[in-house]
Design an enzyme around this catalytic site. Sequence first.
Site, short mmCIF file in Angstrom:
data_model
loop_
_atom_site.label_atom_id
_atom_site.label_comp_id
_atom_site.label_asym_id
_atom_site.label_seq_id
_atom_site.Cartn_x
_atom_site.Cartn_y
_atom_site.Cartn_z
N SER A 158 0.86 -1.19 0.00
CA SER A 158 0.00 0.00 0.00
C SER A 158 0.89 1.24 0.00
O SER A 158 1.70 1.41 -0.91
CB SER A 158 -0.95 -0.04 1.20
OG SER A 158 -1.86 1.05 1.15
N HIS A 185 -2.49 -1.34 -3.38
CA HIS A 185 -3.58 -0.40 -3.21
C HIS A 185 -3.29 0.86 -4.03
O HIS A 185 -2.23 1.48 -3.87
CB HIS A 185 -3.73 -0.01 -1.74
CG HIS A 185 -3.98 -1.17 -0.83
ND1 HIS A 185 -3.93 -1.06 0.55
CD2 HIS A 185 -4.28 -2.47 -1.08
CE1 HIS A 185 -4.20 -2.22 1.09
NE2 HIS A 185 -4.41 -3.11 0.12
N ASP A 276 -4.33 -5.14 5.71
CA ASP A 276 -4.62 -5.97 4.55
C ASP A 276 -3.42 -6.88 4.24
O ASP A 276 -2.27 -6.46 4.30
CB ASP A 276 -4.91 -5.09 3.33
CG ASP A 276 -5.36 -5.90 2.13
OD1 ASP A 276 -6.07 -6.90 2.33
OD2 ASP A 276 -5.00 -5.53 1.00
#
Length: 347
Positions: A158, A185, A276
């Site tokens: 991310s 992401h 995540d």
Amino acid sequence: MLVVDDSPTMANTLTALLTEEPRIEVVGRAGDGNRAVQLARLLRPDVITMDLLLPGLDGPAAIAHIMSQAPARILVVSAVAEQRGVDLGFQAMSAGALELIGKPNVTNAEELRRWGRELAHSVCLMAEVPVISRRPRAVAPPPMPSGARVDVFGLVASTGGPPALAEVLSKLPRDLPVPMLVAQHITVGFTQGMVRWLSQVCELQVGVARDGERLEPGRVYFPLDGHDLLVDSIGLARLQRSHGGPCPNGDVLLNSLAMAYGRRSGGGVLTGMGEDGARGLLAIRQAGGVTLAQDEASSVVYGMPRAAVELKATDGGTPLALVADLILQSCQRPSFRPARGPEGGAR
């Protein structure tokens, strides 16, 4: 914070939207790259929103100057409709920007306010990120589990992920004997730009997966904008629309690898906010596969890797500089040959 945009209208809009959040104070505005560097030195803002197509110094050049003279947390806010702006966004990430956010493409005031709330939320999160990462000392990579030989490897990242992925992928050979699948992401509109950028810095073939596609060794697969990437029970790439939460979803990707490939799956969680990827990485470990998480010293944000370590999805952290070595160790063969499909099936 400092707002940098050459459009007075956009600068006014950003200022108005951001200051609706009581925790944010806009202390300055700049309309060109040189002025942005000057104000960053003078005001020392915690966070900077940076446009890319600027007079004088463009966005990446201004970011490079700021990070060398007055380091700050920088969020790129750029129009995704312009390919040059998207491509510059990844140059900006290499220069030190933390995040890419598309400029609003909305038709009514409520949608604009919703976008502004999301931007303000990102700014508040970024304000908590350390400005300068510590660099890891060189250490030997930990040994792979005895007999570890994976047929596929998934990476989740991310905030700070694109430069981390560039470092890892650039160290992997063209004849890597397994496919790589990535859940990074990213704001819708930037995926193709990221693929183009990574293709320039590594020897592997980098592209967007097609639904039902057979996974090939030596290739890196990203999901389509707004979709999650996973593999089905016979090892074919599948795309499904994301439904809230991180996009693309790393847990979805890694869980699918664990189910399809079992002990011959590998996964890694790199820098990023949140959790995540941690549960998906645990699924790979419980299936007997190979797992790793980036260490705190080399992470821009040690959120997702920390969650993976605390969940015991992997043992400790791995310096970013050694992630490629571990991937190569995990997929070594007596001689390079096409990887086999899930649970022994040919691909």
